[in-house]
Write a protein that holds these residues in place. Structure first.
Motif: not given
Length: 322
Positions: A220-227
């Motif tokens: 569960t990520s955010n749109p600024h991360r590589e994942d």
């Protein structure tokens, strides 16, 4: 005549391949992020009698019944490290421990057995939420135990992994923004695992693999991360616009239709309505079917059992194609 017949055969053969190729690469072919599906929160949960009238008083049907009869296509299991490197499933130790399946392997076996009998299903999303302190997951053995449990039930070919989606791109974020998710027909019968954590566990899992290289689970990520691929925004009223924006950009989002028994007890559908309209792909609930106790329940109207996403799906999307 034989020459003409042979030419005709070749013509129609080529035409057939062209149609298949056109369908495979058609921009209107339903992709994984064109779905909207019903999920359950703490899918294993059985209410403890002394907590029956609290927000923990919900009881889910067995895993197979949720899949077979309730249209559930997203599940969530709370995981704890326990005896002999095993992975146990329950909510809160000593307080709320009743469960349909004691271990992750038992829970996943229920999913696997149903999946094996229904190979045409679109991918089932399984969220795993570690309940132990992030201090434990600094040792890779913590995640190794979880991945070993997964692979004791599902083969690697059964799982849609981050590597499958990232392809030749350096990051998942770039893959989603460039190629998007695979077509549903290309990934039928598979499962998708997601590490449900926004803090220390996620950071430990991605420490040596920021784009989830060789990992079994998404995060569960955010749109600024590589994942960046799958997001979790559990309040669809407060975050309705943000969920819509993420869906339009190609990310997959999970939200919640209700929290505990607050909305069911109040017969309040406002959060559910906001979730449906927001374009969230997975909408998690504690009341997936009609019960005698409440007038509230989550009915995904038009679903077969899932439906075309109102924000991300192409206008040509039809539920029968899902």
């Amino acid at each position: 005549m034989r020459f003409i017949a042979g030419c005709c055969f070749i013509f129609f053969l080529v035409l057939g391949f062209s149609v298949v190729a056109a369908e495979e690469y058609s921009p209107t072919l339903p992709k994984l992020n064109h779905l909207q599906m019903k999920g359950t929160h703490n899918s294993y949960h059985l209410a403890t009698p002394i907590l029956a009238w609290t927000q923990l008083g919900y009881t889910h049907a067995p895993i197979k019944e949720q899949l077979e009869n309730q249209g559930v296509r997203q599940m969530e299991f709370d995981v704890h490290q326990c005896r002999d490197n095993d992975v146990c499933v329950y909510h809160i130790g000593l307080v709320d421990t009743r469960t349909h399946c004691d271990t992750l392997k038992e829970c996943l076996t229920e999913v696997k057995e149903w999946s094996s009998r229904n190979r045409s299903h679109h991918p089932i999303f399984i969220f795993l939420e570690p309940k132990d302190s992030p201090q434990y997951s600094k040792e890779w053995q913590f995640f190794q135990n979880i991945e070993d449990q997964i692979l004791s039930v599902f083969s690697k070919d059964d799982i849609l992994t981050p590597d499958n989606v990232r392809g030749k791109h350096f990051t998942l974020k770039k893959a989603i923004e460039t190629n998007g998710w695979p077509a549903i027909n290309a990934v039928r019968g598979k499962v998708v695992f997601v590490l449900l954590d926004l803090g220390g566990h996620r950071d430990n899992y991605t420490l040596d693999a920021p784009a989830l290289q060789k990992r079994l689970m998404f995060t569960t990520s955010n749109p600024h991360r590589e994942d960046a691929a799958i997001m979790m925004l559990d309040d669809p009223i407060a975050h309705k616009d943000r969920i819509r924006d993420l869906a339009e950009r190609g990310f997959i989002v999970r939200t919640r239709a209700d929290e505990g028994l607050y909305e069911p007890s109040a017969n309040d559908f406002s959060r559910l309505s906001a979730a449906l309209d927001s374009g969230a792909h997975m909408i998690s609930t504690d009341i997936p079917v009609k019960l005698d106790s409440y007038d509230y329940w989550f009915d995904l109207k038009g679903g077969t059992p899932s439906r075309c996403n109102p924000v991300s799906a192409h206008q040509s999307c039809r539920e029968r194609d899902l």
